[in-house]
Design a protein around this motif. Structure first.
Motif, PDB file in Angstrom:
ATOM      1  N   TYR A  84       0.851  -1.197   0.000  1.00  0.00           N
ATOM      2  CA  TYR A  84       0.000   0.000   0.000  1.00  0.00           C
ATOM      3  C   TYR A  84       0.888   1.248   0.000  1.00  0.00           C
ATOM      4  O   TYR A  84       2.090   1.181   0.291  1.00  0.00           O
ATOM      5  N   LEU A 112      -3.750   4.638   0.717  1.00  0.00           N
ATOM      6  CA  LEU A 112      -4.077   4.902   2.118  1.00  0.00           C
ATOM      7  C   LEU A 112      -3.871   6.374   2.417  1.00  0.00           C
ATOM      8  O   LEU A 112      -3.000   7.014   1.819  1.00  0.00           O
ATOM      9  N   THR A 157     -10.117   4.379   0.886  1.00  0.00           N
ATOM     10  CA  THR A 157      -8.965   4.424   1.800  1.00  0.00           C
ATOM     11  C   THR A 157      -9.340   3.848   3.163  1.00  0.00           C
ATOM     12  O   THR A 157      -8.507   3.204   3.811  1.00  0.00           O
ATOM     13  N   ASN A 160      -9.354   0.102   2.586  1.00  0.00           N
ATOM     14  CA  ASN A 160      -7.973  -0.383   2.450  1.00  0.00           C
ATOM     15  C   ASN A 160      -7.277  -0.456   3.810  1.00  0.00           C
ATOM     16  O   ASN A 160      -6.568  -1.424   4.101  1.00  0.00           O
ATOM     17  N   ALA A 161      -7.465   0.569   4.622  1.00  0.00           N
ATOM     18  CA  ALA A 161      -6.840   0.584   5.949  1.00  0.00           C
ATOM     19  C   ALA A 161      -7.372  -0.580   6.789  1.00  0.00           C
ATOM     20  O   ALA A 161      -6.611  -1.277   7.468  1.00  0.00           O
TER      21      ALA A 161
END
Ligand code: ZN
Length: 167
Positions: A84, A112, A157, A160-161
């Motif tokens: 990432y 991110l 984001t 994704n985190a």
């Protein structure tokens, strides 16, 4: 939720390179042992970073290149490895074309947001202490640069985190 930030910094070189390399390997092994992602800090050191990272090929190594500001070649390599990219307030005040291309090119599924608090406060709040709330300013900037709705940047984001850090 993660090991780090850790990595190699040849810009400041607060510690000798050999010591940084030894510690990076130790922290990678710690992450593998505990099945945790890594937050990597790599500044002017990708030539040494990649051989170390790739020596763990086959291992379930996952993580983020925090505060990513490097070139497209390293971006492509990181994408291949499924890493990432952490983007913070730097994006709002670095104006060179390479950086803008980099921030446009980071694949959505690997993007991110980060603060690097208390540092790297985004424009127009430079000089103030960076706080979590400022991540929104970076998100707005990215939405403009990438010509995407802010809601998309925010949703992906966050997802994704959650995926990377399992939170
Ligand atoms: Zn850092």
């Amino acid at each position: 939720v993660a090991i780090g930030e850790c990595g190699l910094d040849y810009f400041y070189t607060h510690s000798p390179r050999e010591a940084q390399i030894d510690l990076l390997k130790f922290q990678i092994e710690l992450a593998l042992e505990h099945d945790l992602p890594l937050s990597f800090h790599v500044r002017e050191a990708f030539d040494d970073f990649w051989p170390i990272f790739e020596s763990y090929r086959g291992a379930d190594l996952r993580g983020v290149l925090h505060s990513y500001t490097d070139n497209l070649a390293n971006l492509e390599k990181a994408v291949k490895h499924g890493l990432y990219f952490g983007v913070n307030g730097i994006a709002t005040f670095v104006k060179d074309e390479q950086s803008r291309v980099t921030y446009r090119t980071i694949p959505q599924h690997l993007l991110l947001l980060e603060t690097d608090a208390p540092f790297l406060t985004p424009v127009p709040f430079r000089g103030k202490v960076c706080e979590s709330k400022h991540a929104r300013v970076t998100a707005e900037f990215l939405a403009g640069l990438r010509e995407q709705p802010l809601e998309d940047i925010a949703a992906t984001t966050t997802a994704n985190a959650r995926a990377l850090f399992k939170v």
